[in-house]
Design a protein around this motif. Structure first.
Motif, short mmCIF file in Angstrom:
data_model
loop_
_atom_site.label_atom_id
_atom_site.label_comp_id
_atom_site.label_asym_id
_atom_site.label_seq_id
_atom_site.Cartn_x
_atom_site.Cartn_y
_atom_site.Cartn_z
N ASN A 11 58.07 -45.26 -15.52
CA ASN A 11 57.04 -45.83 -14.65
C ASN A 11 57.66 -46.25 -13.34
OD1 ASN A 11 55.07 -45.50 -16.59
ND2 ASN A 11 55.31 -47.55 -17.39
N MET A 12 56.93 -46.05 -12.26
CA MET A 12 57.42 -46.43 -10.94
C MET A 12 56.23 -46.85 -10.10
SD MET A 12 59.73 -44.23 -8.37
CE MET A 12 60.69 -45.06 -7.15
N PRO A 13 55.76 -48.08 -10.30
CA PRO A 13 54.59 -48.52 -9.53
C PRO A 13 54.94 -48.61 -8.05
CG PRO A 13 55.49 -50.33 -10.81
CD PRO A 13 56.27 -49.10 -11.18
N SER A 14 54.36 -47.73 -7.27
CA SER A 14 54.67 -47.66 -5.85
C SER A 14 53.64 -46.78 -5.18
CB SER A 14 56.08 -47.05 -5.67
OG SER A 14 56.42 -46.96 -4.31
N LYS A 15 53.58 -46.86 -3.87
CA LYS A 15 52.73 -45.98 -3.08
C LYS A 15 53.59 -45.32 -2.03
CE LYS A 15 48.56 -48.68 -3.56
NZ LYS A 15 47.39 -49.25 -2.92
N ASN A 24 49.44 -25.70 8.52
CA ASN A 24 48.00 -25.72 8.76
C ASN A 24 47.45 -27.13 8.85
OD1 ASN A 24 47.83 -22.94 8.71
ND2 ASN A 24 47.50 -22.87 6.50
N SER A 25 48.14 -28.06 8.22
CA SER A 25 47.63 -29.43 8.16
C SER A 25 48.79 -30.41 8.15
CB SER A 25 46.79 -29.61 6.90
OG SER A 25 46.43 -30.96 6.74
N GLY A 26 48.79 -31.30 9.11
CA GLY A 26 49.81 -32.34 9.14
C GLY A 26 49.26 -33.65 8.61
N LYS A 27 48.08 -33.60 7.98
CA LYS A 27 47.43 -34.82 7.50
C LYS A 27 48.29 -35.51 6.46
CE LYS A 27 43.31 -36.43 5.17
NZ LYS A 27 42.07 -36.07 4.51
N GLU A 28 48.46 -36.81 6.64
CA GLU A 28 49.19 -37.60 5.66
C GLU A 28 48.22 -38.16 4.64
OE1 GLU A 28 51.37 -40.51 7.91
OE2 GLU A 28 52.97 -39.08 8.30
N VAL A 29 48.64 -38.19 3.38
CA VAL A 29 47.81 -38.75 2.31
C VAL A 29 48.62 -39.82 1.58
CG1 VAL A 29 46.42 -36.68 1.99
CG2 VAL A 29 48.49 -36.96 0.65
N ILE A 30 47.93 -40.85 1.14
CA ILE A 30 48.58 -41.92 0.38
C ILE A 30 48.41 -41.61 -1.09
CG2 ILE A 30 48.53 -44.37 -0.18
CD1 ILE A 30 47.54 -44.88 2.66
N ILE A 31 49.52 -41.73 -1.83
CA ILE A 31 49.47 -41.51 -3.27
C ILE A 31 49.98 -42.75 -4.00
CG2 ILE A 31 49.80 -39.02 -2.94
CD1 ILE A 31 52.63 -39.35 -4.09
N ASN A 32 49.50 -42.95 -5.21
CA ASN A 32 49.99 -44.01 -6.09
C ASN A 32 50.84 -43.34 -7.15
OD1 ASN A 32 48.46 -46.16 -4.92
ND2 ASN A 32 46.67 -45.34 -5.95
N ILE A 33 52.12 -43.68 -7.17
CA ILE A 33 53.04 -43.09 -8.14
C ILE A 33 52.79 -43.69 -9.52
CG2 ILE A 33 55.46 -42.82 -8.80
CD1 ILE A 33 56.13 -43.02 -5.81
N GLY A 42 54.53 -37.93 -11.32
CA GLY A 42 53.11 -38.00 -11.64
C GLY A 42 52.49 -39.01 -10.70
N PHE A 43 51.33 -38.69 -10.14
CA PHE A 43 50.72 -39.62 -9.19
C PHE A 43 49.21 -39.45 -9.15
CE2 PHE A 43 51.81 -35.83 -6.78
CZ PHE A 43 50.72 -35.60 -5.97
N GLN A 44 48.55 -40.44 -8.55
CA GLN A 44 47.11 -40.41 -8.33
C GLN A 44 46.85 -40.35 -6.84
OE1 GLN A 44 45.93 -44.03 -10.32
NE2 GLN A 44 45.40 -42.91 -12.17
N CYS A 45 45.77 -39.68 -6.48
CA CYS A 45 45.41 -39.55 -5.08
C CYS A 45 43.91 -39.28 -4.99
CB CYS A 45 46.20 -38.38 -4.47
SG CYS A 45 45.87 -38.06 -2.74
N ALA A 46 43.27 -39.85 -3.99
CA ALA A 46 41.84 -39.61 -3.79
C ALA A 46 41.58 -38.28 -3.10
CB ALA A 46 41.23 -40.75 -2.96
N GLU A 47 42.58 -37.75 -2.41
CA GLU A 47 42.45 -36.50 -1.67
C GLU A 47 42.60 -35.29 -2.58
OE1 GLU A 47 41.89 -36.40 1.66
OE2 GLU A 47 42.00 -38.57 1.85
N VAL A 48 41.97 -34.19 -2.20
CA VAL A 48 42.12 -32.94 -2.92
C VAL A 48 43.37 -32.24 -2.38
CG1 VAL A 48 41.10 -30.68 -3.43
CG2 VAL A 48 39.64 -32.69 -3.23
N LEU A 49 44.34 -32.01 -3.27
CA LEU A 49 45.56 -31.28 -2.94
C LEU A 49 45.51 -29.95 -3.68
CD1 LEU A 49 48.10 -34.22 -3.35
CD2 LEU A 49 46.86 -33.53 -1.28
#
Length: 114
Positions: A11-15, A24-33, A42-49
């Motif tokens: 486990n590594m609770p971090s973002k 094509n895309s330089g958009k940064e996304v925030i993920i929860n590790i 393994g991580f969670q993200c609201a964005e579609v990757l």
């Protein structure tokens, strides 16, 4: 859940923030590790990757040391409010892989400062 990683997960609770590398895309996304292993994350993200895409990430350990990593998405699962992802490290140096193993050892001994 079926275990797919070859290495032990910790486990590594971090973002962290990561960005796509395909030009094509330089958009940064925030993920929860959720967890990390020597071979992936393994991580969670609201964005579609996208499966197969490579993203640049900066992973901060409990020592505040930052590891630069390239992640290839290999698994996506829909969940309420977003997605769970699995990614493998691509081209990570042996020194950084050793830092992850050190993090795991310290974490198991109860010495991390998350």
């Amino acid at each position: 859940m079926n275990e797919r990683r070859r290495n032990k997960r910790t486990n590594m609770p971090s973002k962290i923030i990561m960005k796509r590398l395909d030009g094509n895309s330089g958009k940064e996304v925030i993920i929860n590790i959720l967890d990390v292993s020597k071979s992936g994350i393994g991580f969670q993200c609201a964005e579609v990757l996208q499966i197969g895409e490579v993203y640049e990430a900066h992973l901060t350990l409990w020592t505040h040391e930052v590891l630069h990593a390239l992640l290839r998405i290999v698994r996506i699962e829909l969940r309420t409010g977003g997605y769970d992802y699995g990614a493998i490290f691509v081209g990570m140096g042996e020194a950084d892989l050793s830092r992850i193993e050190t993090y795991q050892t310290v974490s198991e001994l109860g010495g991390d400062e998350n």
